[in-house]
Design a protein around this motif. Sequence first.
Motif, PDB file in Angstrom:
ATOM      1  N   GLY A  49      62.693  18.395  32.079  1.00 43.13           N
ATOM      2  CA  GLY A  49      61.493  18.534  31.268  1.00 43.13           C
ATOM      3  C   GLY A  49      60.268  18.994  32.030  1.00 43.13           C
ATOM      4  N   PHE A  50      60.422  19.345  33.305  1.00 42.96           N
ATOM      5  CA  PHE A  50      59.275  19.753  34.116  1.00 42.96           C
ATOM      6  C   PHE A  50      59.017  21.250  33.985  1.00 42.96           C
ATOM      7  N   ARG A  51      57.739  21.596  33.882  1.00 42.99           N
ATOM      8  CA  ARG A  51      57.335  22.999  33.777  1.00 42.99           C
ATOM      9  C   ARG A  51      57.527  23.702  35.119  1.00 42.99           C
ATOM     10  N   MET A  52      58.391  24.699  35.144  1.00 39.48           N
ATOM     11  CA  MET A  52      58.648  25.406  36.388  1.00 39.48           C
ATOM     12  C   MET A  52      57.530  26.382  36.733  1.00 39.48           C
ATOM     13  N   ASP A  53      56.730  26.808  35.740  1.00 36.79           N
ATOM     14  CA  ASP A  53      55.568  27.627  36.095  1.00 36.79           C
ATOM     15  C   ASP A  53      54.569  26.813  36.912  1.00 36.79           C
ATOM     16  N   VAL A  54      54.473  25.520  36.609  1.00 36.29           N
ATOM     17  CA  VAL A  54      53.599  24.639  37.398  1.00 36.29           C
ATOM     18  C   VAL A  54      54.205  24.388  38.773  1.00 36.29           C
ATOM     19  N   VAL A  55      55.506  24.179  38.835  1.00 38.45           N
ATOM     20  CA  VAL A  55      56.177  23.999  40.133  1.00 38.45           C
ATOM     21  C   VAL A  55      55.883  25.187  41.038  1.00 38.45           C
ATOM     22  N   ILE A 356      40.651  17.060  36.839  1.00 35.78           N
ATOM     23  CA  ILE A 356      39.878  17.473  38.034  1.00 35.78           C
ATOM     24  C   ILE A 356      40.798  18.149  39.055  1.00 35.78           C
ATOM     25  N   ALA A 357      41.419  19.239  38.649  1.00 30.39           N
ATOM     26  CA  ALA A 357      42.584  19.761  39.358  1.00 30.39           C
ATOM     27  C   ALA A 357      42.456  21.246  39.680  1.00 30.39           C
ATOM     28  N   PRO A 358      43.184  21.700  40.703  1.00 35.93           N
ATOM     29  CA  PRO A 358      43.201  23.131  41.018  1.00 35.93           C
ATOM     30  C   PRO A 358      44.086  23.954  40.096  1.00 35.93           C
ATOM     31  N   ILE A 359      44.935  23.275  39.317  1.00 27.72           N
ATOM     32  CA  ILE A 359      45.853  23.960  38.402  1.00 27.72           C
ATOM     33  C   ILE A 359      45.583  23.481  36.980  1.00 27.72           C
ATOM     34  N   MET A 360      45.512  24.430  36.041  1.00 27.46           N
ATOM     35  CA  MET A 360      45.323  24.097  34.631  1.00 27.46           C
ATOM     36  C   MET A 360      46.509  24.611  33.826  1.00 27.46           C
ATOM     37  N   THR A 361      46.783  23.925  32.718  1.00 28.72           N
ATOM     38  CA  THR A 361      47.844  24.367  31.811  1.00 28.72           C
ATOM     39  C   THR A 361      47.367  24.292  30.380  1.00 28.72           C
ATOM     40  N   GLU A 362      48.042  25.055  29.534  1.00 29.25           N
ATOM     41  CA  GLU A 362      47.858  24.953  28.093  1.00 29.25           C
ATOM     42  C   GLU A 362      49.200  24.552  27.495  1.00 29.25           C
ATOM     43  N   PRO A 363      49.248  23.525  26.637  1.00 33.38           N
ATOM     44  CA  PRO A 363      50.530  23.138  26.044  1.00 33.38           C
ATOM     45  C   PRO A 363      51.211  24.327  25.362  1.00 33.38           C
TER      46      PRO A 363
END
Length: 499
Positions: A49-55, A356-363
């Motif tokens: 279930g982990f987003r590989m684009d984030v990985v 408060i992060a260097p990476i952002m995501t949109e569901p």
Amino acid sequence: MLRAHIHLDPQAVVAPVRRRTFGSFVEHLGRCVYTGLYEPDHPTANPDGFRMDVVDLVRELGTTTVRYPGGNFVSGFRWEDSVGPRDQRPVRRDLAWHALESNQVGLDEFARWLKLTDSELMLAVNVATRGILPALDLLEYANHPSGTALSDLRVANGTPEPHDVRMWCLGNEMDGPWQTGFMTADDYGKIAARTAAAMKMADKNLELVVCGSSGSGMPTFGDWERTVLEHAYDHVDYVSCHAYYQVHDGDLGSFLASANDMDYFIDTVLATADHVGHKKRSAKKINISFDEWNVWYLEEHMASQEAGDEWRHAPRQLEDVYTVADAVVVGNLLMTLLKRSDRVTSASLAQLVNVIAPIMTEPGGPAWRQTTFYPFSITSRLASGEVIRPATETPAYATARHGEASVVDAVATVDEDRCSVFLVNRDLRKSAQVTIDVRGLGSSHIAEAVTLADADVYAKNTLAEQHRVTPYANTSAALADGVVTIELPPVSWTAIALR
């Protein structure tokens, strides 16, 4: 144009580059985990279930250690909730962030995620509302190979090999009245010492982090560290530091000098720790785990009351969108941590995704790099070997919050193949012409010179403009007769790699 000169002496060694300096932090807070790291219905999700684009972005960021699962969250956490069959895990209220926790991501899943990113786990135990025995149970579950009740439970849950967690945090920010189960320094020092001693009975080689002050502005700062360490000194290896910075009342000049405050924080904590060590006639030195640091617009979040009255799963909380100026400060704070690598041997940028992060995501949508992503990722990639302290001649300026600050700040690292120099120009209007004497290093050419800057210091990367701010090649960099010359724009962060 301003002028500054830097001399690099290969003998001016501070310490080795500590790879744990490039750590980060994942807390069950807002959308850091859920729709950040973990989104089973996302097109890039793996079987866990982990987003590989984030990985992929985390690997590019270059994180080495990840502190988990909190943070304030850990003070109400029952670790047993987060292991075993997912459909049997309870939903709990998280009092720290006024949200619901589904426990769909727990220790075993997160450890598998860490393997995808080549990162080390730094695990926090709940000493605020639980205590010694649950900490020992978690240690047994995580690290014992097999043949005991809890290690066999881990095996039965699908993780045959132990997680072998080396670094453990004894709670979180226990001086803060916002913390569930917060304590006085005396009470916390006693429970931390007993918990640490018990954990080292199980494994004497564990590296244990005791809670220091949650900020240098706390009224008990300094005295807290002294009291806690008088109890726990013999049983722990690190004391934690936490520091967050933001622009106050439009004072950008003070904000750009935030590293001065971080340096003061480190000096004070080390002086206190060493004082306790001398009183105890101990040969051991307590090092610092600076396991929360970043730019965080806390005042604005507190005013917004974004938590609300409803109990929700993964609400949008603390989703700061960072500017160029924020990125320059983050790069400078990381430079300061490198400068103190003799005693600051672990650090965690808080946090990793969305919060408060260097990476952002949109569901259901993309993941992208914030401005702060770049100085961290480039420094993690280029810093290697040993840290050397530059001799810097630079103009200075007065700040309202942090005293006198140098206009140009720098640090360098050197290994057999490469010298890397990291610089900031804090001036709001003027460029800086910098010369760097590298004759003692035998450098033959510039392999890379990149700068993060923009005519608009408040420019940001957003969902609509994900690449508005990116580093660019600094074509002013030149090397001749053992001297580098480079022009640093106003409010800028720069990295130079010399071969």
